[in-house]
Design a protein around this motif. Structure first.
Motif, PDB file in Angstrom:
ATOM      1  N   HIS A 164      -8.758   6.186   0.440  1.00  0.00           N
ATOM      2  CA  HIS A 164      -7.789   7.281   0.545  1.00  0.00           C
ATOM      3  C   HIS A 164      -8.422   8.578   0.053  1.00  0.00           C
ATOM      4  O   HIS A 164      -8.317   9.621   0.712  1.00  0.00           O
ATOM      5  CB  HIS A 164      -6.578   6.917  -0.320  1.00  0.00           C
ATOM      6  N   ALA A 215       6.950   8.984  -0.965  1.00  0.00           N
ATOM      7  CA  ALA A 215       5.559   8.637  -0.674  1.00  0.00           C
ATOM      8  C   ALA A 215       5.139   9.066   0.720  1.00  0.00           C
ATOM      9  O   ALA A 215       4.034   9.555   0.933  1.00  0.00           O
ATOM     10  CB  ALA A 215       5.361   7.135  -0.840  1.00  0.00           C
ATOM     11  N   VAL A 216       6.007   8.877   1.686  1.00  0.00           N
ATOM     12  CA  VAL A 216       5.643   9.166   3.066  1.00  0.00           C
ATOM     13  C   VAL A 216       6.746   9.983   3.729  1.00  0.00           C
ATOM     14  O   VAL A 216       7.918   9.628   3.661  1.00  0.00           O
ATOM     15  CB  VAL A 216       5.429   7.863   3.868  1.00  0.00           C
ATOM     16  N   THR A 268      -2.391  11.803   1.109  1.00  0.00           N
ATOM     17  CA  THR A 268      -1.636  10.983   2.058  1.00  0.00           C
ATOM     18  C   THR A 268      -1.401  11.752   3.353  1.00  0.00           C
ATOM     19  O   THR A 268      -1.495  11.190   4.452  1.00  0.00           O
ATOM     20  CB  THR A 268      -0.290  10.559   1.439  1.00  0.00           C
ATOM     21  N   TYR A 300      -0.250   5.283  -1.739  1.00  0.00           N
ATOM     22  CA  TYR A 300       0.107   6.611  -1.243  1.00  0.00           C
ATOM     23  C   TYR A 300       0.605   7.589  -2.303  1.00  0.00           C
ATOM     24  O   TYR A 300       0.267   8.781  -2.252  1.00  0.00           O
ATOM     25  CB  TYR A 300       1.154   6.490  -0.135  1.00  0.00           C
ATOM     26  N   GLU A 312      -3.350   3.641  11.321  1.00  0.00           N
ATOM     27  CA  GLU A 312      -3.146   2.698  10.225  1.00  0.00           C
ATOM     28  C   GLU A 312      -3.439   1.268  10.690  1.00  0.00           C
ATOM     29  O   GLU A 312      -3.457   0.972  11.887  1.00  0.00           O
ATOM     30  CB  GLU A 312      -1.707   2.779   9.711  1.00  0.00           C
ATOM     31  N   LYS A 348      -3.181  10.925   7.631  1.00  0.00           N
ATOM     32  CA  LYS A 348      -2.349  10.643   8.808  1.00  0.00           C
ATOM     33  C   LYS A 348      -3.085  10.826  10.126  1.00  0.00           C
ATOM     34  O   LYS A 348      -2.592  10.403  11.175  1.00  0.00           O
ATOM     35  CB  LYS A 348      -1.102  11.526   8.780  1.00  0.00           C
ATOM     36  N   ARG A 359       0.822  -1.221   0.000  1.00  0.00           N
ATOM     37  CA  ARG A 359       0.000   0.000   0.000  1.00  0.00           C
ATOM     38  C   ARG A 359       0.853   1.268   0.000  1.00  0.00           C
ATOM     39  O   ARG A 359       0.475   2.285  -0.584  1.00  0.00           O
ATOM     40  CB  ARG A 359      -0.944  -0.003   1.203  1.00  0.00           C
ATOM     41  N   LYS A 360       2.020   1.211   0.664  1.00  0.00           N
ATOM     42  CA  LYS A 360       2.896   2.386   0.697  1.00  0.00           C
ATOM     43  C   LYS A 360       3.361   2.789  -0.689  1.00  0.00           C
ATOM     44  O   LYS A 360       3.581   3.965  -0.973  1.00  0.00           O
ATOM     45  CB  LYS A 360       4.099   2.091   1.595  1.00  0.00           C
ATOM     46  N   GLU A 364       5.195  14.701  -0.545  1.00  0.00           N
ATOM     47  CA  GLU A 364       4.139  13.742  -0.215  1.00  0.00           C
ATOM     48  C   GLU A 364       2.790  14.232  -0.743  1.00  0.00           C
ATOM     49  O   GLU A 364       2.484  15.424  -0.711  1.00  0.00           O
ATOM     50  CB  GLU A 364       4.085  13.591   1.309  1.00  0.00           C
ATOM     51  N   ASP A 365       1.987  13.309  -1.240  1.00  0.00           N
ATOM     52  CA  ASP A 365       0.686  13.657  -1.805  1.00  0.00           C
ATOM     53  C   ASP A 365      -0.213  14.259  -0.729  1.00  0.00           C
ATOM     54  O   ASP A 365      -0.207  13.846   0.430  1.00  0.00           O
ATOM     55  CB  ASP A 365       0.041  12.406  -2.400  1.00  0.00           C
ATOM     56  N   LYS A 411      -7.297   2.870  -2.290  1.00  0.00           N
ATOM     57  CA  LYS A 411      -7.133   4.188  -2.899  1.00  0.00           C
ATOM     58  C   LYS A 411      -8.446   4.962  -2.857  1.00  0.00           C
ATOM     59  O   LYS A 411      -8.452   6.183  -2.621  1.00  0.00           O
ATOM     60  CB  LYS A 411      -6.646   4.042  -4.337  1.00  0.00           C
TER      61      LYS A 411
END
Length: 732
Positions: free
Chosen positions: A505, A383-384, A393, A165, A401, A397, A160-161, A389-390, A502
């Motif tokens: 997300h 990604a993180v 995403t 993300y 998780e 936070k 998933r990361k 970072e998006d 997603k």
């Protein structure tokens, strides 16, 4: 730096040509790097909204059961190719205090969608029941279905990361649902947008949904002739060459038309144009060019088989091969019996389909490495926790998780149950063979899911798993089907879960709620998938196994037939015999070489001539189009191309504002309306509730001929002449 899909991924920009009420990007506000996502996915969230409520359990369970029964029946047995998402049928019922919120609604849709998809293990159970008269018990069947559906969950947790993300991992089909849910609940900008005639988003949706619902009764009930308009056949309806080339039921379907929306689908309106053109190019190459050459020149005895597209096996003289005649009581092949008789052959076009599968798989890995490898590695690192970072995403936070340990434990439990199923229920697959299938699925999941996330298209693992098991365990068809199911489904279910993650997300659904919703949908769907399968096989056995024709043309065993045909080729006889290097079909292995080398050549050209979009030529997607119809029904190719060119090739380029405002909600409306029609057709007109309630439209020239009418065989379910007719011209 790679060359990107210019029509797939673009940087956000001010939208000057959109009109007063269109979603407008604010360049001063942080948003997604992908233009389509920035346009339709809100960057607001209310963490106080609960996704799992008492109302969620009641509604999701009810619709999951409904979806698992009729929609699974439609997907596995009825001639419908709609890309409809069943989550769009969920109603806003109120069973507890408080407003029905958008997260609750979206999670119900995800649960229903998970339950409604036909489990791949159903094909194993159906094939053994229909073609071997061997029915596995209810407990073993349920363990098989549930474990094949769930083994991919652990893989999704690990990936998933990397595949959820990053912003570039779009998962295109989710954008339709994002627009639908936000439009229905009137969130943010969706509340103020006015459509044509001042309609709201949902007024617009229901008007076009209702219109499509009414219209679809014409091709699906009143005039099924409109489903497959093989107009070139009408020039000479009893010429076998015309039938083989122009029939969309059993031939190439060259220039065939269709006015049935389920044969087109709303995805043609918004999937990346370059990817769609690659698909159509593959279809034209294989079915409109290669098939006529092979048929008219009788290459490898194509005409002796009788049909250009079939998954059945035959002897040299065209007589059907009966596997039961050479099987032992435990359903393994008796090689002494087989070797004492004539060898089995497959239709050459079906063999070519295996080659294109190898091209697609090797091409997927090679294309991703060449054109997206550097960008993906860069995006993974960012990604993180980085400044790149998006935005979505970052917003997620605030929610706890799902620990990796949850996914690991879940994976181990399902793998252990799978071993029990294989060892106890005579599936011919030893425990070590199961572990090999899971490992194979794990290794190839990353490149395949990356391609699906980026382009909306990707190859499957069904053929490569068949090949590996065929060499490992020759002469065991059930083992081969089981190996394929676990290896393929490990990837496919991982892909499905990642896509839903997603969507969660985008919709800001807490990850732990997503985990629960997915598993609940899988559990409910598995039970009712099995029940539906038993009822369908018991009531339609003759039609599904090919011993009877369906005069109404509504039922087909095409999916199971293809599954069983592959099981015979790879499992019973094995690739060492069927694809021997001194035999007829040795050429299939060239597919691996073509698939690997072609993207490398394009990558070199992209470095030498960077102004051209070489990455848009995707051999994996082209090969997917070439192998899209292994067993006939080449329906909707030309009309799908026309729709894609109108919406993606013309409107997107010259009226981008209109496209951004209308296309996703229009796509959802049309697909939902067509699906409603299919549901009503199943429940009432085809006797889904009760055979006593079945309603048949009177026979006329626009629908299928009466099965007792011998005056018009060209009006049978194969509208290009009856292939059983003995008065053929122009062919053997």
């Amino acid at each position: 730096m790679t060359d990107k899909h210019e029509d797939d991924i673009e940087k956000p920009q001010s939208d000057k040509d959109t009109g007063d009420d269109t979603l407008v990007l604010n360049e001063d506000v942080e948003n997604s790097r992908v233009e389509a996502v920035a346009l339709v996915v809100p960057i607001t969230d209310d963490p106080t909204l609960n996704a799992i409520t008492f109302r969620y359990w009641i509604i999701s369970t009810f619709f999951a059961i409904i979806g698992a029964i009729p929609l699974t029946r439609l997907e596995s047995s009825w001639k419908s190719t709609s890309l409809f998402d069943p989550s769009l049928l969920v109603a806003s019922l109120s069973l507890n205090p408080g407003p029905f919120n958008i997260k609750e609604h979206a999670l119900i849709g995800i649960t229903v969608s998970t339950a409604a998809g036909a489990a791949y293990a159903i094909d194993i159970l159906s094939a053994t029941d229909l073609f071997l008269n061997y029915r596995i018990g209810a407990v073993g069947s349920l363990i098989l279905i549930i474990t094949t559906q769930c083994v991919g969950y652990g893989m999704a947790g690990l990936l998933r990361k990397y595949l959820v993300y990053p912003a570039e991992m779009v998962w295109w089909s989710n954008l339709v649902q994002v627009v639908f849910y936000n439009g229905m609940h009137g969130t943010g900008e969706f509340k103020t947008i006015k459509m044509i005639r001042g309609w709201s988003y949902m007024q617009y949706f229901w008007v076009f949904c209702g219109g499509m619902f009414i219209y679809e009764f014409i091709p699906q009930l009143i005039a099924p002739l409109l489903i497959t308009i093989d107009w070139l056949c009408w020039v000479n309806p009893f010429n076998k060459n015309f039938w083989a080339l122009f029939s969309s039921v059993s031939g190439g379907g060259i220039l065939s038309l269709s006015l049935d929306w389920t044969s087109i689908g709303g995805a043609t309106m918004w999937l990346p144009l370059s990817a769609q053109l690659c698909t159509y190019g593959g279809v034209v190459l294989n079915y409109w060019i290669i098939l006529p050459i092979m048929w008219l020149n009788n290459v490898l005895g194509t005409k002796s088989i009788g049909k250009p597209l079939t998954s059945h096996l035959f002897y040299d003289d065209g007589t059907p091969f009966n596997i039961k005649e050479v099987l032992n009581p435990d359903f393994t092949v008796n090689w002494d019996l087989y070797n004492s008789g004539k060898p089995a052959n497959m239709a050459p076009m079906y063999a070519l389909g295996f080659m294109t599968s190898f091209i697609a798989l090797a091409g997927c890995v090679s294309h991703i490495m060449c054109f997206h490898g550097a960008d993906i590695r860069k995006n993974w690192k960012a990604a993180v926790g980085s400044e790149h970072e998006d935005i979505h995403t970052k917003m997620m936070k605030v929610y706890p998780e799902v620990p990796q340990l949850w996914y690991a434990i879940f994976y181990v439990i399902m793998a252990s149950l799978a071993i029990i199923a294989c060892e106890v229920y005579a599936l011919q697959l030893p425990w070590w063979g199961l572990l090999v299938s899971l490992a194979l699925g794990f290794m190839l999941t990353l490149p395949i899911c990356a391609m699906v996330a980026i382009t909306g298209f990707g190859p499957g693992l069904n053929v490569i798993t068949e090949l590996v098991c065929g060499y490992m365990l020759p002469g065991k068809p059930i083992a081969n089907m089981t190996f394929k199911c676990y290896g393929y489904m490990a990837m496919f279910q991982c892909q499905s879960l990642l896509s839903d993650l997603k969507l969660g997300h985008y919709m800001k659904i807490p990850p732990r709620s997503m985990f629960i919703g997915q598993f609940w949908g899988t559990l409910v769907g598995s039970c009712f998938n099995y029940l539906t399968m038993i009822l369908i096989i018991d009531s339609q056995r003759g039609i599904l196994n090919g011993s009877k024709d369906d005069p109404a043309g509504l039922w087909t065993g095409q999916r199971v037939d293809t599954f069983w045909g592959s099981g015979l080729i790879y499992g019973a006889l094995g690739p060492a015999k069927m694809f021997a290097f001194d035999g007829k079909y040795w050429f299939v292995y060239i597919g691996f070489l073509i698939g690997f080398i072609f993207p490398v050549i394009l990558w070199v050209l992209s470095k030498a001539f960077p102004k051209y979009g070489w990455s848009k030529i995707n051999i994996a997607i082209i090969a997917g189009g070439m192998g899209a119809y292994p067993n006939g029904y080449t329906i909707g190719v030309l009309p799908s191309f026309i729709v894609s060119m109108i919406f993606q090739g013309y409107i997107f380029r010259y009226y981008k504002g209109w496209w951004k405002k209308y296309v996703f909600i229009l796509s959802a409306a049309l697909d939902t309306g067509a699906a409603f029609t299919g549901l009503v057709m199943f429940l009432f007109f085809s006797g889904g509730v009760s055979s006593k309630l079945a309603i048949k439209f009177p026979h006329w020239w626009g629908n299928y001929a009466d099965e007792n009418d011998t005056t018009a065989p060209y009006m049978s379910s194969d509208r290009c002449g009856s292939y059983k007719n003995q008065n053929w011209t122009g062919g053997v």
